[in-house]
Design a protein around this motif. Structure first.
Motif, PDB file in Angstrom:
ATOM      1  N   PHE A 209       0.863  -1.189   0.000  1.00 38.97           N
ATOM      2  CA  PHE A 209       0.000   0.000   0.000  1.00 38.97           C
ATOM      3  C   PHE A 209       0.897   1.235   0.000  1.00 38.97           C
ATOM      4  CE2 PHE A 209      -4.437  -1.272   0.646  1.00 38.97           C
ATOM      5  CZ  PHE A 209      -4.277  -2.647   0.800  1.00 38.97           C
ATOM      6  N   LEU A 210       0.614   2.165  -0.899  1.00 33.73           N
ATOM      7  CA  LEU A 210       1.380   3.413  -0.952  1.00 33.73           C
ATOM      8  C   LEU A 210       0.671   4.444  -0.078  1.00 33.73           C
ATOM      9  CD1 LEU A 210       3.803   3.095  -2.728  1.00 33.73           C
ATOM     10  CD2 LEU A 210       1.916   1.909  -3.829  1.00 33.73           C
ATOM     11  N   THR A 211       1.312   4.832   1.007  1.00 35.98           N
ATOM     12  CA  THR A 211       0.718   5.843   1.891  1.00 35.98           C
ATOM     13  C   THR A 211       1.831   6.718   2.439  1.00 35.98           C
ATOM     14  OG1 THR A 211       0.950   4.664   3.991  1.00 35.98           O
ATOM     15  CG2 THR A 211      -0.988   4.121   2.684  1.00 35.98           C
ATOM     16  N   ALA A 212       1.467   7.953   2.772  1.00 35.53           N
ATOM     17  CA  ALA A 212       2.474   8.862   3.327  1.00 35.53           C
ATOM     18  C   ALA A 212       2.950   8.367   4.690  1.00 35.53           C
ATOM     19  CB  ALA A 212       1.892  10.272   3.435  1.00 35.53           C
ATOM     20  N   ALA A 213       2.166   7.457   5.312  1.00 35.98           N
ATOM     21  CA  ALA A 213       2.533   6.961   6.642  1.00 35.98           C
ATOM     22  C   ALA A 213       3.363   5.679   6.568  1.00 35.98           C
ATOM     23  CB  ALA A 213       1.260   6.697   7.443  1.00 35.98           C
TER      24      ALA A 213
ATOM     25  N   GLU B 126       3.388  -1.212   4.035  1.00 33.65           N
ATOM     26  CA  GLU B 126       2.995   0.143   3.622  1.00 33.65           C
ATOM     27  C   GLU B 126       4.280   0.901   3.353  1.00 33.65           C
ATOM     28  OE1 GLU B 126      -0.020   2.614   5.832  1.00 33.65           O
ATOM     29  OE2 GLU B 126      -0.155   0.747   6.972  1.00 33.65           O
ATOM     30  N   VAL B 127       4.301   1.622   2.231  1.00 33.75           N
ATOM     31  CA  VAL B 127       5.535   2.291   1.816  1.00 33.75           C
ATOM     32  C   VAL B 127       5.253   3.750   1.477  1.00 33.75           C
ATOM     33  CG1 VAL B 127       6.989   2.400  -0.244  1.00 33.75           C
ATOM     34  CG2 VAL B 127       6.846   0.276   1.032  1.00 33.75           C
ATOM     35  N   SER B 128       6.174   4.625   1.882  1.00 33.06           N
ATOM     36  CA  SER B 128       6.084   6.048   1.516  1.00 33.06           C
ATOM     37  C   SER B 128       7.295   6.393   0.668  1.00 33.06           C
ATOM     38  CB  SER B 128       6.099   6.910   2.780  1.00 33.06           C
ATOM     39  OG  SER B 128       6.454   8.240   2.447  1.00 33.06           O
ATOM     40  N   ILE B 129       7.097   7.205  -0.371  1.00 37.13           N
ATOM     41  CA  ILE B 129       8.251   7.536  -1.218  1.00 37.13           C
ATOM     42  C   ILE B 129       8.970   8.794  -0.738  1.00 37.13           C
ATOM     43  CG2 ILE B 129       7.416   6.362  -3.278  1.00 37.13           C
ATOM     44  CD1 ILE B 129       6.848   9.329  -4.335  1.00 37.13           C
ATOM     45  N   GLY B 130       8.513   9.411   0.333  1.00 34.89           N
ATOM     46  CA  GLY B 130       9.240  10.583   0.828  1.00 34.89           C
ATOM     47  C   GLY B 130       8.418  11.331   1.854  1.00 34.89           C
ATOM     48  N   ASP B 131       9.078  12.234   2.556  1.00 36.28           N
ATOM     49  CA  ASP B 131       8.412  12.952   3.640  1.00 36.28           C
ATOM     50  C   ASP B 131       7.646  14.150   3.105  1.00 36.28           C
ATOM     51  OD1 ASP B 131       9.331  11.119   5.398  1.00 36.28           O
ATOM     52  OD2 ASP B 131      11.084  12.274   6.012  1.00 36.28           O
ATOM     53  N   TYR B 132       6.641  13.889   2.314  1.00 34.08           N
ATOM     54  CA  TYR B 132       5.728  14.910   1.804  1.00 34.08           C
ATOM     55  C   TYR B 132       4.427  14.185   1.475  1.00 34.08           C
ATOM     56  CZ  TYR B 132       8.265  12.820  -2.030  1.00 34.08           C
ATOM     57  OH  TYR B 132       8.899  11.922  -2.842  1.00 34.08           O
ATOM     58  N   VAL B 133       3.355  14.956   1.386  1.00 31.08           N
ATOM     59  CA  VAL B 133       2.062  14.304   1.160  1.00 31.08           C
ATOM     60  C   VAL B 133       1.599  14.577  -0.259  1.00 31.08           C
ATOM     61  CG1 VAL B 133      -0.306  14.057   1.977  1.00 31.08           C
ATOM     62  CG2 VAL B 133       1.523  14.573   3.595  1.00 31.08           C
ATOM     63  N   LEU B 134       1.268  13.511  -0.983  1.00 32.31           N
ATOM     64  CA  LEU B 134       0.739  13.630  -2.340  1.00 32.31           C
ATOM     65  C   LEU B 134      -0.786  13.571  -2.276  1.00 32.31           C
ATOM     66  CD1 LEU B 134       3.172  10.971  -3.825  1.00 32.31           C
ATOM     67  CD2 LEU B 134       3.342  13.443  -4.162  1.00 32.31           C
ATOM     68  N   THR B 135      -1.422  13.986  -3.354  1.00 33.35           N
ATOM     69  CA  THR B 135      -2.891  13.917  -3.349  1.00 33.35           C
ATOM     70  C   THR B 135      -3.357  12.478  -3.519  1.00 33.35           C
ATOM     71  OG1 THR B 135      -2.899  14.374  -5.704  1.00 33.35           O
ATOM     72  CG2 THR B 135      -3.235  16.261  -4.240  1.00 33.35           C
ATOM     73  N   GLY B 136      -2.488  11.631  -4.014  1.00 29.75           N
ATOM     74  CA  GLY B 136      -2.869  10.227  -4.175  1.00 29.75           C
ATOM     75  C   GLY B 136      -1.630   9.372  -4.312  1.00 29.75           C
ATOM     76  N   GLY B 137      -1.830   8.055  -4.300  1.00 35.58           N
ATOM     77  CA  GLY B 137      -0.677   7.155  -4.337  1.00 35.58           C
ATOM     78  C   GLY B 137      -0.186   6.824  -5.736  1.00 35.58           C
TER      79      GLY B 137
ATOM     80  N   LEU C  24       1.403   8.573  -8.204  1.00 36.42           N
ATOM     81  CA  LEU C  24       2.807   8.915  -8.498  1.00 36.42           C
ATOM     82  C   LEU C  24       3.736   8.017  -7.702  1.00 36.42           C
ATOM     83  CD1 LEU C  24       2.793  12.817  -8.667  1.00 36.42           C
ATOM     84  CD2 LEU C  24       3.230  11.211 -10.523  1.00 36.42           C
ATOM     85  N   ALA C  25       3.360   7.764  -6.450  1.00 37.81           N
ATOM     86  CA  ALA C  25       4.212   6.915  -5.605  1.00 37.81           C
ATOM     87  C   ALA C  25       4.285   5.501  -6.190  1.00 37.81           C
ATOM     88  CB  ALA C  25       3.658   6.889  -4.183  1.00 37.81           C
ATOM     89  N   SER C  26       3.152   4.972  -6.661  1.00 33.35           N
ATOM     90  CA  SER C  26       3.170   3.602  -7.185  1.00 33.35           C
ATOM     91  C   SER C  26       4.017   3.550  -8.459  1.00 33.35           C
ATOM     92  CB  SER C  26       1.760   3.088  -7.449  1.00 33.35           C
ATOM     93  OG  SER C  26       1.229   3.719  -8.585  1.00 33.35           O
TER      94      SER C  26
HETATM   95  N1  ADE Z   1       0.366   9.010  -0.737  1.00 36.70           N
HETATM   96  C1  ADE Z   1       0.366  10.287  -0.339  1.00 36.70           C
HETATM   97  N2  ADE Z   1       1.598  10.696  -0.056  1.00 36.70           N
HETATM   98  C2  ADE Z   1       2.430   9.636  -0.269  1.00 36.70           C
HETATM   99  C3  ADE Z   1       3.810   9.435  -0.134  1.00 36.70           C
HETATM  100  N3  ADE Z   1       4.645  10.392   0.279  1.00 36.70           N
HETATM  101  N4  ADE Z   1       4.317   8.225  -0.438  1.00 36.70           N
HETATM  102  C4  ADE Z   1       3.478   7.234  -0.833  1.00 36.70           C
HETATM  103  N5  ADE Z   1       2.164   7.367  -0.972  1.00 36.70           N
HETATM  104  C5  ADE Z   1       1.626   8.561  -0.692  1.00 36.70           C
END
Ligand code: ADE
Length: 420
Positions: free
Chosen positions: A90-94, A134-145, A147-149
């Protein structure tokens, strides 16, 4: 390999995966990608995929059922293909931070499924039920996953055999071995008054390799000290010089080499300490006592090298990539006066190109060594320690441990990184 992306924007993801290197590799069947519309798995008439969060708060949350059913469909497809169950991310900022090591790990799976969140997130229960991580691609919040995926898919798929024209391609680039990539140049030779570093025009591949290695280390040290520290812990450099016939430097690795290094260190310390140490202290400088000290230094980032003349170890030197220090520079009594100390110092300094001004320390009583160091471009850089018999029981006479620092000749090529 097969990568599935579970998303509200499958066309967007598919467009990216159809372009350029990945698009060509996919057309050659080097891997499969499938993008799935979460909305297709909703059971309500409006095809709604989100709902208000329990407990209140702003934004909407993707609800579990369509994502779960979509994942079940992907699992079934994998089964039909005779694949193992997909590894679900799961791609999440957390999530846990994503890096090249994780890309390499994911690249080993036969099937990976990437689930993109949107709005304020995804119902935690579907993450708990299906997610392997659960994986985050960086310490910033995207509007959705999405780009991260795509970041994850790109970095994993480029590692698949055949995707990059040459397998070597991905080994040279940033992070391949924990170091950032060296700078690259192409034509023209001089662009708007800026010349390509001369070494790249020599055609001497060995020299170019050395230069690139140095540039990687300089860049990593200045831009990413965190990565550099990690790299230092695992990479004492091992390329060795070729001097006279039968003369060689070897990285201390085996038990026997450590023992010999401890013996040399003991002999060297006794010789250096003779004019200033008490008899008791000098007698305590044995190989048995020094071996644990050397091993501890090794744990702290030091690499030690032995100098061999016709397979007989007769000198040693230590370098620390983390701190830019050189130490334990000793030559056995029988081999002194042959220039081995100077060669080893030069060798050690060249091991530390990422440190513009490496340092070493020397007792002020060791006037021969100080004179040699000065001849080789080292300058006094303060006093490291003062030993006073009135306070320090181990010394018989007052002495000082001087710090010296290497000053490169002014006409050395200086990279952009070193300048800044
Ligand atoms: N969705 C929102 N922000 C994200 C992040 N930084 N990495 C992965 N998924 C995200």
């Amino acid at each position: 390999m097969r990568i599935d992306i579970v998303t509200l924007f499958p066309e967007l993801c598919d467009t990216f995966l159809s372009a350029s290197i990945l698009g060509r590799a996919r057309a050659k069947n080097l891997f499969e990608t499938h993008c799935h519309q979460i909305r297709d798995y909703t059971l309500n008439k409006q095809k709604q995929t989100d709902d208000y969060p329990y407990g209140g708060g702003c934004g909407m949350v993707l609800y579990a059922q369509p994502i779960a059913d979509c994942l079940r469909a992907v699992q079934a497809q994998c089964r039909e293909q005779g694949r193992a169950a997909p590894h679900i991310v799961f791609l999440t900022a957390a999530g846990a931070p994503y890096d090249e090591a994780k890309a390499r790990e994911l690249a080993q799976y036969d099937a990976v499924t990437l689930v993109c969140g949107h709005y304020e997130g995804i119902d935690q229960r579907v993450i708990d039920a299906f997610g392997d991580e659960e994986v985050s691609i960086g310490d910033y919040v995207l509007t959705g996953g999405e780009l991260a995926s795509l970041v994850v898919a790109d970095s994993v798929l480029r590692l698949q055999p055949g995707v990059l024209a040459e397998e070597k391609g991905y080994q040279d680039e940033s992070y391949w071995d924990g170091l950032l990539e060296y700078p690259q140049y192409t034509r023209p030779e001089v662009w708007e008054g800026r010349a390509v570093p001369p070494v790249l025009l020599t055609g001497d591949h060995q020299k170019i390799e050395v230069w690139r290695g140095e540039q990687s280390r300089i860049r990593t040290r200045t831009r990413r000290p965190d990565l550099y520290d990690q790299w230092c812990a695992t990479h004492p450099l091992t390329e060795l010089p070729k001097w006279k016939r039968g003369e060689n430097m070897r990285l201390v690795k085996t038990e026997e080499q450590w023992q010999r290094a401890a013996e040399l260190a003991a002999e060297g310390r006794r010789a250096v300490g003779a004019p200033v140490g008490t008899p008791d202290v000098l007698a305590s400088l044995t190989a048995e006592a020094l071996l644990p000290q050397l091993l501890q230094q090794h744990k702290d980032g030091w690499a030690f090298y032995l100098h061999f003349t016709k397979n007989v170890p007769d000198g040693m030197v230590g370098v620390c990539h983390r701190t830019g220090r050189i130490g334990c520079l000793f030559v056995t009594e029988v081999s002194r006066g042959k220039g081995i100390g100077a060669k080893m110092l030069d060798f050690a300094r060249k091991k530390l190109p990422e440190h513009t001004n490496p340092t070493l320390t020397v007792l002020n009583t060791n006037t021969r060594a100080i004179a040699l160091y000065k001849r080789m471009g080292w300058v006094p850089a303060g006093t490291e320690a003062v030993y006073d018999p009135a306070k320090d029981a181990f010394c018989a006479v007052y002495c000082e441990e001087l710090r010296m620092s290497y000053r490169p000749p002014v006409n050395d090529f200086v990279s952009a990184d070193q300048q800044c």
